[in-house]
Design a protein around this motif. Structure first.
Motif, PDB file in Angstrom:
ATOM      1  N   ALA A   1      11.181   4.397 -10.463  1.00  0.00           N
ATOM      2  CA  ALA A   1      11.405   3.197  -9.658  1.00  0.00           C
ATOM      3  C   ALA A   1      11.945   3.558  -8.288  1.00  0.00           C
ATOM      4  CB  ALA A   1      12.374   2.258 -10.374  1.00  0.00           C
ATOM      5  N   ALA A   2      11.745   2.639  -7.348  1.00  0.00           N
ATOM      6  CA  ALA A   2      12.314   2.769  -6.007  1.00  0.00           C
ATOM      7  C   ALA A   2      12.544   1.379  -5.448  1.00  0.00           C
ATOM      8  CB  ALA A   2      11.395   3.569  -5.086  1.00  0.00           C
ATOM      9  N   VAL A   3      13.650   1.223  -4.731  1.00  0.00           N
ATOM     10  CA  VAL A   3      13.997  -0.053  -4.101  1.00  0.00           C
ATOM     11  C   VAL A   3      14.400   0.241  -2.663  1.00  0.00           C
ATOM     12  CG1 VAL A   3      15.494  -2.087  -4.157  1.00  0.00           C
ATOM     13  CG2 VAL A   3      14.811  -0.980  -6.310  1.00  0.00           C
ATOM     14  N   ALA A   4      13.892  -0.554  -1.718  1.00  0.00           N
ATOM     15  CA  ALA A   4      14.228  -0.387  -0.303  1.00  0.00           C
ATOM     16  C   ALA A   4      14.174  -1.737   0.379  1.00  0.00           C
ATOM     17  CB  ALA A   4      13.261   0.584   0.371  1.00  0.00           C
ATOM     18  N   MET A   5      14.845  -1.851   1.506  1.00  0.00           N
ATOM     19  CA  MET A   5      14.719  -3.050   2.312  1.00  0.00           C
ATOM     20  C   MET A   5      13.340  -3.031   2.974  1.00  0.00           C
ATOM     21  SD  MET A   5      17.508  -4.715   1.848  1.00  0.00           S
ATOM     22  CE  MET A   5      17.560  -4.038   0.166  1.00  0.00           C
TER      23      MET A   5
ATOM     24  N   PRO B   1       0.639   8.871 -12.483  1.00  0.00           N
ATOM     25  CA  PRO B   1      -0.497   7.958 -12.312  1.00  0.00           C
ATOM     26  C   PRO B   1      -0.013   6.563 -11.918  1.00  0.00           C
ATOM     27  CG  PRO B   1      -0.757   9.262 -14.304  1.00  0.00           C
ATOM     28  CD  PRO B   1       0.635   9.520 -13.817  1.00  0.00           C
ATOM     29  N   ILE B   2      -0.773   5.895 -11.044  1.00  0.00           N
ATOM     30  CA  ILE B   2      -0.325   4.601 -10.528  1.00  0.00           C
ATOM     31  C   ILE B   2      -1.287   3.456 -10.837  1.00  0.00           C
ATOM     32  CG2 ILE B   2       1.045   5.635  -8.692  1.00  0.00           C
ATOM     33  CD1 ILE B   2      -1.282   4.979  -6.755  1.00  0.00           C
ATOM     34  N   ALA B   3      -2.342   3.730 -11.590  1.00  0.00           N
ATOM     35  CA  ALA B   3      -3.264   2.674 -12.016  1.00  0.00           C
ATOM     36  C   ALA B   3      -3.716   1.830 -10.818  1.00  0.00           C
ATOM     37  CB  ALA B   3      -2.616   1.825 -13.112  1.00  0.00           C
ATOM     38  N   SER B   4      -3.735   0.506 -10.979  1.00  0.00           N
ATOM     39  CA  SER B   4      -4.302  -0.369  -9.951  1.00  0.00           C
ATOM     40  C   SER B   4      -3.403  -0.586  -8.743  1.00  0.00           C
ATOM     41  CB  SER B   4      -4.657  -1.733 -10.560  1.00  0.00           C
ATOM     42  OG  SER B   4      -5.845  -1.625 -11.316  1.00  0.00           O
ATOM     43  N   ILE B   5      -2.222   0.008  -8.722  1.00  0.00           N
ATOM     44  CA  ILE B   5      -1.448   0.009  -7.485  1.00  0.00           C
ATOM     45  C   ILE B   5      -2.288   0.687  -6.391  1.00  0.00           C
ATOM     46  CG2 ILE B   5       0.723   0.684  -6.412  1.00  0.00           C
ATOM     47  CD1 ILE B   5       0.952  -1.340  -8.743  1.00  0.00           C
ATOM     48  N   THR B   6      -3.213   1.528  -6.818  1.00  0.00           N
ATOM     49  CA  THR B   6      -4.188   2.170  -5.924  1.00  0.00           C
ATOM     50  C   THR B   6      -4.833   1.174  -4.968  1.00  0.00           C
ATOM     51  OG1 THR B   6      -4.725   3.897  -7.544  1.00  0.00           O
ATOM     52  CG2 THR B   6      -6.421   3.367  -5.912  1.00  0.00           C
ATOM     53  N   LYS B   7      -5.063  -0.049  -5.430  1.00  0.00           N
ATOM     54  CA  LYS B   7      -5.809  -1.023  -4.632  1.00  0.00           C
ATOM     55  C   LYS B   7      -5.080  -1.427  -3.354  1.00  0.00           C
ATOM     56  CE  LYS B   7      -8.471  -2.929  -8.521  1.00  0.00           C
ATOM     57  NZ  LYS B   7      -7.877  -2.278  -9.694  1.00  0.00           N
ATOM     58  N   VAL B   8      -3.786  -1.187  -3.271  1.00  0.00           N
ATOM     59  CA  VAL B   8      -3.080  -1.436  -2.013  1.00  0.00           C
ATOM     60  C   VAL B   8      -3.593  -0.461  -0.950  1.00  0.00           C
ATOM     61  CG1 VAL B   8      -0.845  -1.541  -0.860  1.00  0.00           C
ATOM     62  CG2 VAL B   8      -1.053  -2.298  -3.239  1.00  0.00           C
TER      63      VAL B   8
ATOM     64  N   ASP C   1       6.878   7.313  -2.339  1.00  0.00           N
ATOM     65  CA  ASP C   1       5.667   7.222  -1.525  1.00  0.00           C
ATOM     66  C   ASP C   1       5.152   5.787  -1.458  1.00  0.00           C
ATOM     67  OD1 ASP C   1       5.593   9.878  -0.906  1.00  0.00           O
ATOM     68  OD2 ASP C   1       3.924  10.382  -2.229  1.00  0.00           O
ATOM     69  N   LEU C   2       5.224   5.086  -2.585  1.00  0.00           N
ATOM     70  CA  LEU C   2       4.668   3.737  -2.628  1.00  0.00           C
ATOM     71  C   LEU C   2       5.484   2.751  -1.808  1.00  0.00           C
ATOM     72  CD1 LEU C   2       3.454   3.544  -6.332  1.00  0.00           C
ATOM     73  CD2 LEU C   2       2.110   3.973  -4.264  1.00  0.00           C
ATOM     74  N   VAL C   3       6.769   3.037  -1.587  1.00  0.00           N
ATOM     75  CA  VAL C   3       7.545   2.227  -0.649  1.00  0.00           C
ATOM     76  C   VAL C   3       6.910   2.324   0.733  1.00  0.00           C
ATOM     77  CG1 VAL C   3       9.756   2.042   0.558  1.00  0.00           C
ATOM     78  CG2 VAL C   3       9.718   2.349  -1.918  1.00  0.00           C
ATOM     79  N   LYS C   4       6.530   3.536   1.143  1.00  0.00           N
ATOM     80  CA  LYS C   4       5.878   3.741   2.441  1.00  0.00           C
ATOM     81  C   LYS C   4       4.552   2.990   2.506  1.00  0.00           C
ATOM     82  CE  LYS C   4       7.919   8.366   2.780  1.00  0.00           C
ATOM     83  NZ  LYS C   4       7.663   9.827   2.817  1.00  0.00           N
ATOM     84  N   LEU C   5       3.791   3.048   1.420  1.00  0.00           N
ATOM     85  CA  LEU C   5       2.496   2.368   1.387  1.00  0.00           C
ATOM     86  C   LEU C   5       2.674   0.859   1.487  1.00  0.00           C
ATOM     87  CD1 LEU C   5      -0.560   2.299   0.989  1.00  0.00           C
ATOM     88  CD2 LEU C   5      -0.170   2.442  -1.490  1.00  0.00           C
ATOM     89  N   VAL C   6       3.608   0.304   0.726  1.00  0.00           N
ATOM     90  CA  VAL C   6       3.834  -1.142   0.740  1.00  0.00           C
ATOM     91  C   VAL C   6       4.284  -1.603   2.118  1.00  0.00           C
ATOM     92  CG1 VAL C   6       5.302  -2.986  -0.171  1.00  0.00           C
ATOM     93  CG2 VAL C   6       4.262  -1.344  -1.733  1.00  0.00           C
TER      94      VAL C   6
END
Length: 304
Positions: free
Chosen positions: A35-39, A56-63, A169-174
């Motif tokens: 998990a990761a949490v950021a402002m 593996p990140i499954a359908s989070i890929t679609k972002v 990494d996904l925080v950066k992507l979001v």
């Protein structure tokens, strides 16, 4: 995934990524293994749990798929053909969309994000100006541009367990995806009636994240994911304690576990309460952590 491919992925991760397992910071108790949490707007974590572990990140890929589509300059009002797949689909790649029918690219992107429609995500990549392989390359180039050093993409849907990323990494992507109003709107659409041509028909789609229907959450971006290798996953931007917060939850046991974790994070930010998780979820996390550490140990030994 075949054993040879799984070993190849582990070796690649060991050679290219930081494998130090992050100690859990003082924070909420979660059912999610990573998990990761950021402002929102910041890539600095206020809480992380195994946040540098590539999984593996499954359908989070679609972002990432959506980000590449929008930055490609392909017109969103263009009618795009759903062609027969040029590679075999995964066993769980069910779709109601008919081969040969057409839909506007904007609507294809919408149903890929809100409803996690896999054939839609595939078609977006297939209709990329440079073709399918160029699309996959663009996904990895974008990951590097964003500093997602623990990420790798091999398909646009997330049906492959070889699509990996860290929670950090996904925080950066979001945060990058949130700069695009289309991703914010499409990913949080509650219900949508999609219109197709050739032949003319329509289908209804619903959002895979129940929290988009709750005004109290103020969800501004959302994506769910599931794959047996990835567990239940959720990334979103929502309002917590008066602030817009990026939440990344990877590898939970139950369907509703990420939702429960989001609630625990919200209460933690508001009151500091860590909360409790079910025994089965705790045991699942312990088993996944043990399996991960064992795989790293065995691969390290094999490479010596």
């Amino acid at each position: 995934m075949p054993e040879a491919n799984r070993m190849w992925v582990v070796v690649w991760l060991l050679l290219c990524l930081p494998f130090t397992v992050s100690a859990q910071q003082e924070g909420p108790n979660l059912a999610s293994v990573n998990a990761a949490v950021a402002m929102a707007g910041s890539n600095e974590l206020v809480f992380g749990q195994n946040a540098d572990r590539a999984v593996p990140i499954a359908s989070i890929t679609k972002v990432m798929t959506a980000l590449v589509v929008l930055e490609s300059g392909a017109p969103l009002d263009e009618w795009v053909v759903f062609k027969e797949r040029h590679t075999a689909a995964a066993a769980n790649a069910y779709t109601r969309i008919r081969i040969g029918s057409t839909m506007r690219r904007a609507d294809i992107l919408r149903i890929a994000l809100m409803s996690s429609e896999n054939f839609a995500a595939y078609t977006l990549a297939r209709s990329h100006p440079g073709g399918f392989e160029a699309f996959i390359k663009a996904m990895n180039v974008k990951a590097r541009e964003l500093g997602m050093t623990g990420s790798r993409f091999v398909d646009p849907t997330g049906l492959s367990a070889e699509n990996v990323a860290t929670a950090g990494d996904l925080v950066k992507l979001v945060n990058a995806a949130a700069d695009h109003p289309e991703i914010r709107e499409y990913s949080t659409t509650g219900y949508f009636r999609g219109n197709f041509r050739k032949p003319r028909y329509s289908l209804s789609f619903g959002n895979t994240n129940p929290l988009v229907h709750r005004d109290s959450w103020g969800v501004g971006l959302s994506k769910t994911g599931y794959l047996s290798e990835a567990g239940r996953c959720l990334v979103m931007i929502s309002r917590m304690n008066g602030e817009k917060v990026v939440t990344v939850l990877l590898d939970s046991l139950g369907t509703r576990s990420p939702l429960g974790d989001a609630g625990r994070i919200k209460r933690w930010l508001d009151t500091g309460a860590s909360g409790q998780v079910a025994k089965a979820a705790r045991q699942y996390a312990q088993e996944k952590n043990a399996a991960y550490n064992s795989a790293v140990h065995n691969t390290t030994a094999a490479l010596k």
